[in-house]
Design a protein around this motif. Structure first.
Motif, short mmCIF file in Angstrom:
data_model
loop_
_atom_site.label_atom_id
_atom_site.label_comp_id
_atom_site.label_asym_id
_atom_site.label_seq_id
_atom_site.Cartn_x
_atom_site.Cartn_y
_atom_site.Cartn_z
N LYS A 4 -7.46 2.47 -3.81
CA LYS A 4 -8.79 2.55 -3.19
C LYS A 4 -9.44 1.17 -3.11
O LYS A 4 -10.12 0.84 -2.13
N ASP A 5 -9.26 0.35 -4.15
CA ASP A 5 -9.89 -0.97 -4.20
C ASP A 5 -9.21 -1.99 -3.31
O ASP A 5 -9.76 -3.06 -3.05
N PHE A 6 -8.01 -1.69 -2.85
CA PHE A 6 -7.28 -2.64 -2.01
C PHE A 6 -7.93 -2.72 -0.64
O PHE A 6 -8.14 -1.71 0.03
N LYS A 7 -8.27 -3.91 -0.22
CA LYS A 7 -8.97 -4.11 1.06
C LYS A 7 -8.03 -4.70 2.10
O LYS A 7 -7.14 -5.49 1.79
N GLY A 8 -8.25 -4.31 3.35
CA GLY A 8 -7.42 -4.77 4.46
C GLY A 8 -7.86 -6.13 4.97
O GLY A 8 -8.53 -6.87 4.27
N PRO A 9 -7.52 -6.43 6.19
CA PRO A 9 -6.79 -5.53 7.09
C PRO A 9 -5.28 -5.57 6.86
O PRO A 9 -4.74 -6.58 6.42
N TYR A 10 -4.65 -4.43 7.14
CA TYR A 10 -3.20 -4.34 7.09
C TYR A 10 -2.76 -3.24 8.06
O TYR A 10 -3.58 -2.42 8.50
N GLN A 11 -1.50 -3.25 8.42
CA GLN A 11 -1.00 -2.26 9.38
C GLN A 11 -1.09 -0.85 8.81
O GLN A 11 -0.93 -0.64 7.61
N PHE A 12 -1.37 0.10 9.70
CA PHE A 12 -1.49 1.52 9.34
C PHE A 12 -2.61 1.76 8.32
O PHE A 12 -2.54 2.67 7.51
N GLN A 13 -3.66 0.93 8.38
CA GLN A 13 -4.73 1.01 7.37
C GLN A 13 -5.44 2.36 7.40
O GLN A 13 -5.67 2.97 6.35
N TYR A 14 -5.79 2.84 8.59
CA TYR A 14 -6.51 4.11 8.68
C TYR A 14 -5.67 5.25 8.11
O TYR A 14 -6.17 6.13 7.41
N VAL A 22 0.84 -1.20 0.00
CA VAL A 22 0.00 0.00 0.00
C VAL A 22 0.88 1.25 0.00
O VAL A 22 0.59 2.23 -0.71
N TYR A 23 1.94 1.23 0.77
CA TYR A 23 2.85 2.37 0.82
C TYR A 23 3.48 2.63 -0.55
O TYR A 23 3.59 3.77 -1.01
N GLY A 24 3.88 1.54 -1.22
CA GLY A 24 4.45 1.67 -2.56
C GLY A 24 3.45 2.25 -3.54
O GLY A 24 3.78 3.13 -4.35
N LEU A 25 2.20 1.77 -3.49
CA LEU A 25 1.15 2.29 -4.37
C LEU A 25 0.91 3.78 -4.11
O LEU A 25 0.77 4.57 -5.06
N TYR A 26 0.87 4.16 -2.85
CA TYR A 26 0.60 5.55 -2.52
C TYR A 26 1.70 6.46 -3.06
O TYR A 26 1.43 7.47 -3.72
N GLU A 27 2.95 6.13 -2.76
CA GLU A 27 4.05 6.99 -3.21
C GLU A 27 4.14 7.02 -4.74
O GLU A 27 4.47 8.06 -5.33
N LEU A 28 3.82 5.91 -5.38
CA LEU A 28 3.82 5.88 -6.85
C LEU A 28 2.73 6.80 -7.40
O LEU A 28 2.97 7.56 -8.35
N ALA A 29 1.54 6.76 -6.79
CA ALA A 29 0.44 7.62 -7.24
C ALA A 29 0.79 9.09 -7.08
O ALA A 29 0.51 9.91 -7.96
N VAL A 30 1.42 9.44 -5.95
CA VAL A 30 1.82 10.83 -5.72
C VAL A 30 2.78 11.31 -6.80
O VAL A 30 2.65 12.42 -7.33
N GLU A 31 3.74 10.47 -7.15
CA GLU A 31 4.70 10.83 -8.20
C GLU A 31 4.01 10.98 -9.55
O GLU A 31 4.28 11.91 -10.31
#
Length: 524
Positions: free
Chosen positions: A495-505, A467-476
């Motif tokens: 957005k479509d990626f569903k949890g649960p995962y750490q730091f989800q909120y 999720v972190y990789g997707l977020y930073e990629l989208a920002v770039e």
């Protein structure tokens, strides 16, 4: 007034912030309040605030129960004294003065809303491990009561403020400094016309009487009340506006509304106030400008680079309330402000100096300094020092201990890393080089992040690192016109990626901010 003619609201501010600055001042803070009249409203609220702070610091059940009982007692007192029937309401509307109960009434209303908010916080703290549905429902209902009280009190005091100080008709939040209106002479009715027909409506007569009464009150009382109620009103507006759209759609049914700019404007006025609320307003604004918005990106992926945040942050650290001058908390925000300005060395210098101070603050500032230093050294690609900082804060404090051990294990160099550690290091290296300005080539970060995400896809990794990789990629991607469409697809994937995962909120908040940012671009 106290025995030495000092306003009790000023004594309340001294006592409460005396404790916040140094936990060793508890006895002195209590003694300062105990020397005053016990039935005074401001002294009573100061005692409740001190009990609340003590309970939050110790987390002991006895302290929580005592603070909760005292806050409920003061809440009941304010609610009882505020009821005076329709005749009292007319008096307050006509004669906003101390003798008519106007100032005292709104003091009680503000304290009432404050106590309800404190009760909610204490209730949540007491049941944080396993809150029942009933507890949550009562907390939400109580917050709604507090919000409605702040709203009604804010509107009423603002009406009086308009009569005393200059404020544009369409402006619903005052600006600092207040500017007194010029007094207009009253229009006298000639004696010969007493029996003649008068062409003034009942409404006009009512308003004239009210304005004449308002002109006789102390303007300082109006400013104090306006600043005090603006803290609760502004905080609710700001915090509700920061919630994800999915949450806002639910709580909106209960009457919660939040306008971010209204909240910021109200807090900007309130931070200059004279009573106990003013330093709190400064602290909330500093958190939003230098921590909340730069970490959660409430205003979009470029929040950290937004010049208005940089300017506002600098103004906040240059003009703190007296309670924060020469404090460890101010030194922390100085470091954040320098980081936002791009002065990495200056930020590290401020944090290093702060981390050596003997910390007696109510909040563990040393842990926060070490936390920031870990990231600062990581941005400088000094992995060894960053590892030591994260490991130290994890060893000395329970605050976010698993997270700091996690970061220490990933800013440490090793040849036998597992897959998770390897991906984490790759992501952190790209992000830190980008922050340092060490990237080579126009789309270095985008290409590197895309490659890392692609490798995680092949490995079917579906956790917080992905999720972190997707977020930073989208920002770039959305930061460059030629890759905006790719960025929109990456955001949808996130957005479509569903949890649960750490730091989800945390990532859900950032995803909502990204979506809003893309919508504002007006690019198909």
């Amino acid at each position: 007034m106290s025995s030495d003619n000092e306003p009790t609201w000023r004594i309340c501010r001294k006592a409460v912030w005396m404790l916040i600055q140094n936990v060793n001042n508890l006895a002195d803070a209590k003694d300062l309040l105990n020397r005053q009249e016990d039935q005074d409203l401001h002294i009573a609220s100061g005692k409740c605030f001190i009990l609340l702070l003590t309970a939050v610091r110790t987390s002991e059940k006895s302290s929580l129960d005592l603070a909760l009982a005292e806050c409920k007692r003061l809440e009941a007192r304010c609610a009882t004294e505020s009821t005076g029937g329709w005749m009292a309401a007319v008096k307050r509307k006509l004669l906003f003065s101390s003798t008519a109960g106007g100032v005292d009434y709104y003091d009680r209303q503000i304290v009432l809303a404050d106590m309800i908010s404190c009760i909610v916080g204490l209730t949540v703290a007491a049941h944080k491990d396993s809150p029942s549905v009933g507890t949550v429902a009562r907390a939400v209902y109580a917050l709604r009561r507090a919000w409605k009280t702040y709203q009604m009190c804010y509107a009423a005091v603002l009406d009086v403020y308009r009569d005393v100080y200059d404020l544009d008709p369409g402006q619903n939040t005052p600006r600092w400094p207040p500017v007194l209106k010029r007094r207009k002479s009253a229009t006298l009715i000639p004696a010969s016309n007493i029996g003649s027909r008068m062409f003034r409506s009942a409404t006009t007569s009512f308003e004239a009487i009210r304005r004449n009464s308002v002109s006789d009150i102390m303007p300082k009382d109006v400013v104090r009340l306006m600043a005090a109620v603006s803290v609760g009103y502004g905080t609710f507006n700001l915090m509700v506006s920061l919630l994800p759209p999915t949450v806002i759609s639910v709580i909106g049914v209960l009457g919660f509304r939040g306008n971010r700019q209204t909240g910021l404007d109200a807090l900007a006025f309130a931070k200059n106030g004279p009573d106990v609320h003013a330093p709190l307003a400064w602290g909330i604004l500093s958190w939003y400008r230098m921590m909340g918005n730069t970490d959660f990106m409430f205003d979009g992926p470029q929040s950290r680079e937004n010049q208005s945040h940089v300017d506002e942050s600098e103004q906040l650290v240059l003009g703190p309330p007296e309670e924060f001058r020469n404090s460890t908390a101010l030194q922390y925000f100085v470091g954040r402000s320098r980081y936002l300005k791009g002065d990495l060395d200056g930020s590290i210098q401020a944090y290093e100096a702060g981390s050596t101070i003997v910390d007696c603050c109510l909040v563990n500032m040393r842990a926060m300094y070490l936390h920031e230093l870990g990231f600062m050294y990581a941005v400088r690609l000094d992995w060894t020092t960053a590892c030591r900082k994260f490991a130290r804060v994890a060893a000395d404090n329970t605050w976010m201990r698993p997270y700091h051990y996690f970061m220490a294990a990933h800013c440490d160099e090793s040849d036998d890393d597992d897959d998770a550690t390897r991906f984490a290091k790759q992501l952190l290296t790209v992000i830190c080089r980008k922050a340092l300005g060490a990237s080579v080539g126009l789309h270095y970060a985008s290409r590197s992040l895309a490659e890392i995400v692609e490798r995680m896809d092949r490995d079917k990794r579906r956790d917080h690192l992905y999720v972190y990789g997707l977020y930073e990629l989208a920002v770039e991607q959305i930061g460059h016109p030629e890759t905006i469409e790719e960025g929109k697809r990456t955001i949808q994937k996130l957005k479509d990626f569903k949890g649960p995962y750490q730091f989800q909120y945390f990532f859900e908040m950032r995803c909502a901010s990204l979506q809003a940012h893309v919508q504002n671009l007006h690019v198909r």
